[in-house]
Design a protein around this motif. Structure first.
Motif, PDB file in Angstrom:
ATOM      1  N   LEU A 188       0.860  -1.175   0.000  1.00 27.49           N
ATOM      2  CA  LEU A 188       0.000   0.000   0.000  1.00 27.49           C
ATOM      3  C   LEU A 188       0.891   1.218   0.000  1.00 27.49           C
ATOM      4  O   LEU A 188       0.467   2.314   0.279  1.00 27.49           O
ATOM      5  CB  LEU A 188      -0.878  -0.034   1.248  1.00 27.49           C
ATOM      6  CG  LEU A 188      -1.837   1.115   1.457  1.00 27.49           C
ATOM      7  CD1 LEU A 188      -2.710   1.292   0.237  1.00 27.49           C
ATOM      8  CD2 LEU A 188      -2.686   0.876   2.663  1.00 27.49           C
ATOM      9  N   LEU A 245      -0.768   1.733  10.452  1.00 24.74           N
ATOM     10  CA  LEU A 245      -0.434   1.554   9.040  1.00 24.74           C
ATOM     11  C   LEU A 245      -0.973   0.229   8.511  1.00 24.74           C
ATOM     12  O   LEU A 245      -1.502   0.162   7.392  1.00 24.74           O
ATOM     13  CB  LEU A 245       1.078   1.629   8.855  1.00 24.74           C
ATOM     14  CG  LEU A 245       1.695   3.023   8.986  1.00 24.74           C
ATOM     15  CD1 LEU A 245       3.202   2.929   9.179  1.00 24.74           C
ATOM     16  CD2 LEU A 245       1.379   3.871   7.751  1.00 24.74           C
ATOM     17  N   ILE A 246      -0.870  -0.825   9.301  1.00 24.52           N
ATOM     18  CA  ILE A 246      -1.394  -2.121   8.885  1.00 24.52           C
ATOM     19  C   ILE A 246      -2.911  -2.060   8.741  1.00 24.52           C
ATOM     20  O   ILE A 246      -3.496  -2.620   7.809  1.00 24.52           O
ATOM     21  CB  ILE A 246      -0.973  -3.211   9.885  1.00 24.52           C
ATOM     22  CG1 ILE A 246       0.542  -3.426   9.810  1.00 24.52           C
ATOM     23  CG2 ILE A 246      -1.707  -4.524   9.602  1.00 24.52           C
ATOM     24  CD1 ILE A 246       1.085  -4.340  10.887  1.00 24.52           C
ATOM     25  N   GLU A 250      -4.572   0.569   7.971  1.00 24.92           N
ATOM     26  CA  GLU A 250      -4.818   1.345   6.759  1.00 24.92           C
ATOM     27  C   GLU A 250      -4.657   0.476   5.516  1.00 24.92           C
ATOM     28  O   GLU A 250      -5.422   0.592   4.561  1.00 24.92           O
ATOM     29  CB  GLU A 250      -3.853   2.535   6.706  1.00 24.92           C
ATOM     30  CG  GLU A 250      -4.173   3.544   5.629  1.00 24.92           C
ATOM     31  CD  GLU A 250      -3.349   4.811   5.766  1.00 24.92           C
ATOM     32  OE1 GLU A 250      -3.104   5.465   4.726  1.00 24.92           O
ATOM     33  OE2 GLU A 250      -2.945   5.151   6.890  1.00 24.92           O
ATOM     34  N   LEU A 251      -3.664  -0.387   5.539  1.00 20.41           N
ATOM     35  CA  LEU A 251      -3.467  -1.324   4.433  1.00 20.41           C
ATOM     36  C   LEU A 251      -4.671  -2.229   4.268  1.00 20.41           C
ATOM     37  O   LEU A 251      -5.187  -2.413   3.157  1.00 20.41           O
ATOM     38  CB  LEU A 251      -2.215  -2.163   4.689  1.00 20.41           C
ATOM     39  CG  LEU A 251      -1.998  -3.389   3.802  1.00 20.41           C
ATOM     40  CD1 LEU A 251      -1.865  -2.982   2.346  1.00 20.41           C
ATOM     41  CD2 LEU A 251      -0.777  -4.167   4.249  1.00 20.41           C
ATOM     42  N   TYR A 301      -7.597  -0.402   2.840  1.00 16.33           N
ATOM     43  CA  TYR A 301      -7.387  -0.130   1.413  1.00 16.33           C
ATOM     44  C   TYR A 301      -7.794  -1.320   0.564  1.00 16.33           C
ATOM     45  O   TYR A 301      -8.330  -1.164  -0.534  1.00 16.33           O
ATOM     46  CB  TYR A 301      -5.912   0.206   1.189  1.00 16.33           C
ATOM     47  CG  TYR A 301      -5.528   0.432  -0.249  1.00 16.33           C
ATOM     48  CD1 TYR A 301      -5.757   1.654  -0.868  1.00 16.33           C
ATOM     49  CD2 TYR A 301      -4.909  -0.577  -0.987  1.00 16.33           C
ATOM     50  CE1 TYR A 301      -5.391   1.865  -2.186  1.00 16.33           C
ATOM     51  CE2 TYR A 301      -4.543  -0.373  -2.296  1.00 16.33           C
ATOM     52  CZ  TYR A 301      -4.782   0.849  -2.898  1.00 16.33           C
ATOM     53  OH  TYR A 301      -4.409   1.046  -4.217  1.00 16.33           O
ATOM     54  N   GLY A 327       5.558   5.439   6.887  1.00 13.84           N
ATOM     55  CA  GLY A 327       5.570   4.219   6.092  1.00 13.84           C
ATOM     56  C   GLY A 327       6.306   3.104   6.797  1.00 13.84           C
ATOM     57  O   GLY A 327       7.094   3.329   7.718  1.00 13.84           O
ATOM     58  N   ALA A 383       4.796  -6.778   3.296  1.00 14.10           N
ATOM     59  CA  ALA A 383       3.924  -5.607   3.187  1.00 14.10           C
ATOM     60  C   ALA A 383       4.755  -4.345   3.064  1.00 14.10           C
ATOM     61  O   ALA A 383       5.826  -4.227   3.656  1.00 14.10           O
ATOM     62  CB  ALA A 383       3.012  -5.508   4.407  1.00 14.10           C
ATOM     63  N   VAL A 424       3.665  -0.244   3.287  1.00 11.01           N
ATOM     64  CA  VAL A 424       2.543   0.657   3.543  1.00 11.01           C
ATOM     65  C   VAL A 424       3.049   2.084   3.705  1.00 11.01           C
ATOM     66  O   VAL A 424       4.040   2.320   4.401  1.00 11.01           O
ATOM     67  CB  VAL A 424       1.779   0.261   4.831  1.00 11.01           C
ATOM     68  CG1 VAL A 424       0.448   1.011   4.900  1.00 11.01           C
ATOM     69  CG2 VAL A 424       1.564  -1.233   4.908  1.00 11.01           C
ATOM     70  N   ARG A 440       1.141   9.091  -0.381  1.00 10.13           N
ATOM     71  CA  ARG A 440       1.477   8.176  -1.462  1.00 10.13           C
ATOM     72  C   ARG A 440       1.862   8.952  -2.719  1.00 10.13           C
ATOM     73  O   ARG A 440       1.286   9.973  -3.020  1.00 10.13           O
ATOM     74  CB  ARG A 440       0.306   7.247  -1.754  1.00 10.13           C
ATOM     75  CG  ARG A 440       0.049   6.292  -0.628  1.00 10.13           C
ATOM     76  CD  ARG A 440      -1.213   5.476  -0.833  1.00 10.13           C
ATOM     77  NE  ARG A 440      -1.693   4.997   0.465  1.00 10.13           N
ATOM     78  CZ  ARG A 440      -2.954   4.683   0.724  1.00 10.13           C
ATOM     79  NH1 ARG A 440      -3.864   4.819  -0.218  1.00 10.13           N
ATOM     80  NH2 ARG A 440      -3.287   4.261   1.921  1.00 10.13           N
TER      81      ARG A 440
END
Length: 402
Positions: free
Chosen positions: A12, A260-261, A263-264, A267, A313, A333, A335, A341
């Motif tokens: 991601l 962050l995980i 969010e991944l 997504y 990230g 992963a 992210v 991004r």
């Protein structure tokens, strides 16, 4: 991403990163495949590796059929964990398989390197003995499911001595691995098979495997990896004039990595799949485990400013092994915060992994990606110089542990 039985966790990092398989790997080895179906292979022969179409591929069960209907004959079979004294037999079986397919030019490992990699914990293997003789081996290593914070097992290869084929030894080894995985709390046992290897597909169907073929296999190896590691043109505009630092993850980063995980997963439409648990950097490597897993994480951090900065990230990767080419890394992963991004953070993180690989004597990264983003494939190939196997000849599979 994680085991095929779970959500597909992926890259991601930037808009072009659509999804990364932690199994990318599998024999990963060069890029997930050790070979192709042998011409004229018997439908009841055991699976064995064959030369991959390019030197960048080496993980997976690509050899002759697996013998779905084969039964073990009257010879007593004993399955156990392989040890130092079995490495020579393991290497001989791998070399025999390569020679049988006129593919010795793809075999980069030696007996010495295989022994050193085993002692270093790069892989584990099971041995099937018949009458006290090593008749078959199954090479495996652990991978990490980022969403569920747990390890699962990947089958790199199965090799059976010619005179012991058609006795069901491959099935015995796989079933034993499933039982061991269950004992040690692994989520699943995953693997890859060539799409045209129908005998092996039949074997795993009989064992109750679930299949998935919606991922592309990707590898970054050799000179391409070295170029990324040494490149000076990976600019990052995310800091707003502040420094963006890539460093190893630390326990204090736990809450932000969890964000962050999450969010991944959101997504990829899998927000409900995230399970709270120990993050990779504080995974208890000393605990009793089926395999000796070492999960590594690097984070990108914006330093200073009125907001105090913070993580923007993370990349998580796991050392793995390919029976034909040796050690490599699987990226689980990548992210990057949604608002950042496209700013170059994903490139910086991937470059950091490449540099880590180079320093560690590893010359291959592997992952799998969802084929839904043309921008992702363009980035992999043009920006990183990666090889994308978009022909769909590999099928990912997963077995529930016993």
């Amino acid at each position: 991403r994680g085991s095929k039985l779970g959500p597909s966790l992926g890259f991601l990092g930037c808009p072009w990163f659509a999804g990364v398989s932690v199994e990318a790997a599998g024999t990963m080895g060069a890029m997930m495949g050790s070979g192709e179906l042998a011409e004229g292979a018997s439908a009841d022969a055991e699976p064995r590796p064959v030369a991959a179409s390019s030197a960048s591929s080496s993980r997976g069960l690509g050899g002759a059929g697996a013998g779905a209907g084969a039964e073990v004959d009257e010879v007593d079979v004993h399955v156990r964990a392989g040890g130092d004294d079995d490495v020579a037999a393991l290497h001989a079986l791998v070399k025999e398989a390569a020679g049988a397919q006129d593919a010795l030019q793809y075999l980069r490992v030696t007996l010495e390197s295989t022994a050193a990699d085993f002692r270093a914990g790069a892989f584990s293997f099971l041995v099937a003995e018949c009458g006290g003789e090593v008749a078959a081996v199954l090479i495996h290593y652990p991978l990490w499911d980022v969403c569920r914070c747990a390890e699962y097992v990947f089958i790199d290869d199965v090799s059976v001595a010619p005179r012991f084929r058609r006795r069901g030894l491959a099935a015995r080894l796989v079933e034993d691995l499933r039982e061991r995985g269950g004992m040690y709390g692994a989520l699943a046992v995953d693997f890859q098979i060539l799409r045209n290897n129908e005998p092996s597909l039949q074997l795993f169907r009989k064992l109750g495997a679930a299949f998935c073929d919606d991922f592309f296999n990707i590898s970054l190896a050799g000179e391409a990896l070295s170029r990324v590691a040494s490149a000076s043109g990976f600019a990052c505009t995310a800091g707003g004039g502040r420094d963006v630092v890539v460093r190893r993850a630390e326990p204090r980063d736990g809450p932000q990595i969890s964000e962050l995980i999450q969010e991944l997963a959101a997504y990829e439409g899998q927000a409900d799949s995230v399970v709270a648990g120990p993050l990779p950097f504080d995974h208890d490597r000393g605990k009793e485990s089926l395999s000796r897993i070492v999960v590594q994480s690097l984070v990108a951090e914006v330093c200073g400013g009125d907001d105090g900065g913070g993580l923007v990230g993370v990349v998580i990767f796991v050392p793995c092994y390919a029976s034909w080419t040796g050690r490599c890394f699987v990226v689980s992963a990548l992210v990057v915060r949604a608002k950042l991004r496209g700013s170059g953070i994903g490139s910086l993180l991937m470059q950091a992994v490449c540099r880590h690989a180079t320093d560690d004597g590893v010359d291959m990264l592997q992952w799998s990606a969802l084929p839904t983003s043309e921008a992702a494939m363009t980035f992999y190939q043009r920006r990183l110089g990666a090889t994308v196997n978009a022909t769909g000849e590999w099928v990912d599979g997963s077995l529930a542990v016993a």
